[in-house]
Write an enzyme that holds these catalytic residues in place. Structure first.
Site, PDB file in Angstrom:
ATOM      1  N   LYS A  34       0.843  -1.218   0.000  1.00  0.00           N
ATOM      2  CA  LYS A  34       0.000   0.000   0.000  1.00  0.00           C
ATOM      3  C   LYS A  34       0.870   1.258   0.000  1.00  0.00           C
ATOM      4  O   LYS A  34       0.463   2.286  -0.533  1.00  0.00           O
ATOM      5  CB  LYS A  34      -0.961  -0.015   1.194  1.00  0.00           C
ATOM      6  CG  LYS A  34      -1.938  -1.176   1.169  1.00  0.00           C
ATOM      7  CD  LYS A  34      -3.388  -0.781   0.969  1.00  0.00           C
ATOM      8  CE  LYS A  34      -4.181  -1.959   0.455  1.00  0.00           C
ATOM      9  NZ  LYS A  34      -5.596  -1.865   0.455  1.00  0.00           N
ATOM     10  N   LYS A  81      -3.652 -10.170  -6.857  1.00  0.00           N
ATOM     11  CA  LYS A  81      -4.800 -10.608  -6.061  1.00  0.00           C
ATOM     12  C   LYS A  81      -6.030  -9.808  -6.485  1.00  0.00           C
ATOM     13  O   LYS A  81      -5.929  -8.606  -6.731  1.00  0.00           O
ATOM     14  CB  LYS A  81      -4.472 -10.317  -4.579  1.00  0.00           C
ATOM     15  CG  LYS A  81      -5.528 -10.738  -3.606  1.00  0.00           C
ATOM     16  CD  LYS A  81      -5.313 -10.100  -2.237  1.00  0.00           C
ATOM     17  CE  LYS A  81      -5.894  -8.720  -2.157  1.00  0.00           C
ATOM     18  NZ  LYS A  81      -6.465  -8.327  -0.868  1.00  0.00           N
ATOM     19  N   LYS A 122     -10.558  -4.791  -4.534  1.00  0.00           N
ATOM     20  CA  LYS A 122     -11.519  -3.721  -4.850  1.00  0.00           C
ATOM     21  C   LYS A 122     -10.792  -2.536  -5.459  1.00  0.00           C
ATOM     22  O   LYS A 122     -11.226  -1.953  -6.433  1.00  0.00           O
ATOM     23  CB  LYS A 122     -12.225  -3.258  -3.574  1.00  0.00           C
ATOM     24  CG  LYS A 122     -12.994  -4.342  -2.863  1.00  0.00           C
ATOM     25  CD  LYS A 122     -13.782  -3.734  -1.713  1.00  0.00           C
ATOM     26  CE  LYS A 122     -13.903  -4.693  -0.562  1.00  0.00           C
ATOM     27  NZ  LYS A 122     -12.782  -4.626   0.377  1.00  0.00           N
TER      28      LYS A 122
END
Ligand code: AQP
Length: 326
Positions: free
Chosen positions: A111, A191, A194
C-alpha cells in the site's frame, strides 16, 4: 461457544475474492461459532477515499453481508466506528508493538507503493487496529483470505506481548482459511482487489459478469485451443474449485491437460455455476436496498451487543495497566 471475529473494508464493490476467500466461509462458520463480523470503516480511511461515498459504501457492505446469509439470527454485523473501544485498545497495543514488525508487513509495503503521497501512521498501524478489533472480543479464530494471515499472526504476537507485560487477558487468535484463500484478479496476475479494479463484483449483472469472465486471463501457455494447459496455474480453475462440483472439476482438469476443452467452454461452465449461486444473493441484496432501515437496525443492535463485550474487556485492560479509574 468459541468466538470468531472478522472484518471487511467498505472500500468498494464486494468481489468474488472477498466472497469465496472470506464471506462464504463466515456463513458456514456461524453454524459452529459465536460470530462477530465488522465493516471496518476506520481501516478504510488509511488511504485516500471519496468522503461523500463512505456512508453509502458502509451501509452497502453490511447489506451485502446480510444478503449473503449473515443474518441477525446467526451472527452480529456492525460497523467498527460505532464501538470506539476498538481504537482505544489500539492505542494501548501501539505501546507493545515493535515498529519493525509493522514495517515488514507485506500489505504495508504494497500500500505504501500504491499510495506514495500518503504513507501515514494509520497505514502502518493498520494491523495494530486489526489486532484490537479481534482481541477486544477475545476471539480465538479469525477467518480471512491468505493476504490477511500475516496480520493475524501479528495479532498473536501483540496478545503475547501484552499478556507478558500486563497479565493474561487475551487469547492468541488463529487464522482460518477457506477452500479458496487467494483468488487472482481477471488480469490473472495480482490478487483480486476492490481498489486494483481487477475484480468481478458479486452484484454485477450477468452480462457484465460474463464479459469480465470471458476476457479473464487463463493459463498463458494455452495460446491456441489445441495447446494443453495446466489447471494448477489457471485462475479460472481456482474459481471453479470454489463453485463447481467434483465431477465438473475432474472433467475440466482432464480437458485442460489434454486440450479436450477450450478456455471459453471452461468459462461457460464456471459462469453457469457462479450465476446459480450468486443470483439469489443478488435478489436479496436488491430487495434489502429498498429497506435500508432494516440494515441500519441490524447494525445498531449488533453494535449495542458488541459494545457491551468491548466495554467489559476495556475494564479489565484499564485495571491491568494501572490506569486511574473514576
Ligand atoms: N483476492 C482475494 N482472494 C481471497 N480472499 C480475499 N480477500 C480479499 N481479497 C481476496 C479477503 O476478503 C476479506 C475482506 O477483505 P478486505 O475488504 O477487508 O480487504 P482486502 O484484503 O484488502 O481486500 P481488497 O478487495 O483487496 O480491498 P482493498 O482493495 O480495499 O484493499 C479478507 O478476509 C481478505 O483476506
Amino acid at each position: 461457544m468459541k468466538r470468531i471475529f472478522s472484518g471487511i473494508q467498505p472500500t468498494g464493490e464486494i468481489h468474488l475474492g472477498n466472497y469465496v476467500g472470506a464471506i462464504r466461509n463466515w456463513v458456514e462458520l456461524t453454524k459452529e461459532y459465536d460470530c462477530i463480523f465488522c465493516v471496518v470503516d476506520y481501516h478504510a480511511i488509511t488511504v485516500d477515499y471519496p468522503i461523500e461515498e463512505l456512508k453509502k459504501r458502509t451501509v452497502e457492505t453490511a447489506l451485502i453481508l446480510i444478503a449473503c446469509g449473515l443474518t441477525p439470527e446467526k451472527c452480529r454485523v456492525f460497523v467498527q466506528s460505532h464501538v470506539p473501544e476498538h481504537t482505544e485498545l489500539a492505542w494501548i497495543f501501539n505501546c507493545v508493538t515493535p515498529i519493525g514488525e509493522l514495517e515488514r508487513m507485506t500489505q504495508f509495503k504494497d500500500k505504501s507503493k500504491q499510495h506514495r503521497a500518503n504513507i501515514n501512521m494509520g497505514l502502518m498501524g493498520y494491523p495494530v487496529l486489526q489486532a484490537s478489533d479481534i482481541l477486544i472480543y477475545k476471539a480465538g479464530f479469525v477467518p480471512v483470505g491468505e493476504d490477511q494471515v500475516q496480520h493475524v499472526e501479528l495479532s498473536r504476537e501483540v496478545a503475547r506481548k501484552f499478556n507478558a507485560r500486563f497479565g493474561e487477558i487475551f487469547p492468541e487468535p488463529k487464522a482460518l482459511l477457506s477452500i479458496a484463500p487467494k483468488i487472482l484478479g481477471v488480469d490473472g496476475a495480482a490478487k483480486m482487489s476492490k481498489t486494483l479494479n481487477n475484480y468481478i463484483g458479486i452484484l454485477e449483472d450477468e452480462k457484465a459478469m460474463w464479459e469480465k469472465l470471458r476476457t479473464a486471463v487463463t493459463d498463458v501457455n494455452r495460446v491456441r485451443r489445441a495447446d494443453p494447459g495446466n489447471p494448477e496455474v489457471c485462475n479460472i480453475y481456482t474459481i471453479h474449485r470454489a463453485f463447481s462440483d467434483n465431477q465438473v472439476l475432474l472433467d475440466v482438469d482432464k480437458g485442460c491437460r489434454t486440450a479436450g476443452i477450450g478456455c471459453i467452454d471452461c468459462k461457460k461452465l464456471l459462469f453457469k455455476n457462479l450465476s446459480e449461486e450468486l443470483a439469489p444473493i443478488r435478489d436479496r441484496a436488491f430487495s434489502l436496498m429498498k429497506d435500508t432501515d432494516y440494515v441500519i437496525d441490524v447494525i445498531q443492535k449488533s453494535a449495542c451487543d458488541c459494545s457491551a463485550i468491548a466495554k467489559e474487556t476495556m475494564k479489565e485492560v484499564r485495571s491491568a495497566l494501572g490506569l486511574l479509574t473514576i
